[in-house]
Design an enzyme around this catalytic site. Sequence first.
Site, PDB file in Angstrom:
ATOM      1  N   GLU A 247       0.883  -1.172   0.000  1.00  0.00           N
ATOM      2  CA  GLU A 247       0.000   0.000   0.000  1.00  0.00           C
ATOM      3  C   GLU A 247       0.913   1.212   0.000  1.00  0.00           C
ATOM      4  OE1 GLU A 247      -1.461   3.154   0.880  1.00  0.00           O
ATOM      5  OE2 GLU A 247      -2.191   2.476   2.825  1.00  0.00           O
ATOM      6  N   CYS A 281      -2.819   8.685   3.679  1.00  0.00           N
ATOM      7  CA  CYS A 281      -2.600   8.157   2.336  1.00  0.00           C
ATOM      8  C   CYS A 281      -3.861   8.240   1.488  1.00  0.00           C
ATOM      9  CB  CYS A 281      -2.087   6.719   2.401  1.00  0.00           C
ATOM     10  SG  CYS A 281      -3.171   5.582   3.290  1.00  0.00           S
TER      11      CYS A 281
END
Length: 510
Positions: A247, A281
């Site tokens: 990720e 994020c």
Amino acid sequence: MSVTDIATRRDAETDAETFDSLNPANGEVVGTYPVHGAEDVAAAVARAREATAFWSSLSFAERAERLRAWAGVLTRRLAQLCEVVHAEVGKPHGDAQLEAALAIDHIAWAARNASKVLGPRRVSPGLLMANHATTVEYRPLGVVGVIGPWNYPVFTPMGSIAYALAAGNTVVFKPSEHSPGVGAWLVDTFSQVVPEAPVLQLITGFGPTGEALCRSGVDKIAFTGSAKTGTHVMRACADTLTPVIIEGGGKDALLVDADADIAAAADAAVWGGMSNAGQTCIGVERVYVHERVYDAFVSEVTARARQVRAGADPGAKIGPITMPSQLGVIRRHIEDALARGGRALVGGLDAVGERFVQPTVLVDVPEDSIAVTEETFGPTLTIAKVRDMDEAVERTNATAYGLGATVFSKSRGMELARRIRSGMASVNSVISFAAVPSLPFGGTGQSGFGRIHGPDGLKEFTSAKAIARQRFPIPLALTTFARSEAADKAMATLTTLLHGNAGKLPRRRR
């Protein structure tokens, strides 16, 4: 494997290398932790390998009972956990509590659903193999290595840890060097409810510690961090063909259609872009607004952004920038935007201080500015006017990233969300997909691959086991050298009956 702002030293008595965890708001030492080397990591993985005999032998129900007990401990000691998060990464207690509460919910979901998702289930064998009973089940991989980030030091790694544990794996966890205390707190509380074996273990250190974990022979690595560091993780894992989940961050966009609820969209933009000081994020970094509502939206956003203040006092809405080197990145992005003709309606270069960054709203920024193309990871927003939502989608997709997205539209929300190249999207809300445990979490492109959360997240930490059991023999035996010519003809006939008409166009009537 990563650049750090933290110095190390040798312990005078043990000669062991250590580092300090620092409060980013004032630089005070929060705690001191060892820098674990390759031998330490190998020993932890060996202990985890031994512990798999105990943990994987438990039933789904028995593991669920222990995971629920862990969730209970976290809930009862929530204030203490929030204080550790606040001290190490600087976010306000309220934001730390939100993060921890979502993580607890994910633990409970994984515990409750692992049996249903991963347990044995029957599948159809088809007509050719109708004399077989066929099943599929999902077996734990063994030992999973989790390399966590600092920006959400509870919620993000828990998306891997809880799901890997629920699937029957043991876990070796390396938290960020900026939040080792949070990792130690989580591992310690788990050991209290599972004292029988070292099912969840902690290793601390910097890039070389993470690299040692990648090369240690674990059965999978789950990594969250920058795309650049993700490439180093993949290289280290490649030598042993260790599979990885990556990720790698994002440059997420928010789209505002002409029929959107402007007040709600503006509130989502400011919270999505500036909560946690923009260090998210899946946070909003770019906004594309239909020209018919652009002025109203910008006015609403600037008014709301001016009410948000960074600081260490209880009245501040956002905290410090946790990683000091990120201050330079944020400053460079704002500087480039302004130099390229952009305007700061809120904040600007003066917003970047020594530890804190005040909210900054930028307009008229060219699409090739680094403030638009690169991840800023600070409390900034770029807002651009578009002629329609087709242009908004085109600009949104013109990025190497593909993590999350947000759409505000009363009539076209689902349509637009589906057209965006991203792993996740929210319609008429922001970041809501992360709070739903049954939804998969992950991205595409430079944002990585693989999924955590939900059924897909449970399956990421397993291998599928297929079993076909013959219940009775039949004359049409196919898998034998004694197969007869008649059996071959019968198989050809049966295949023709099953599939021969596929793809034929219907006859036209005269």
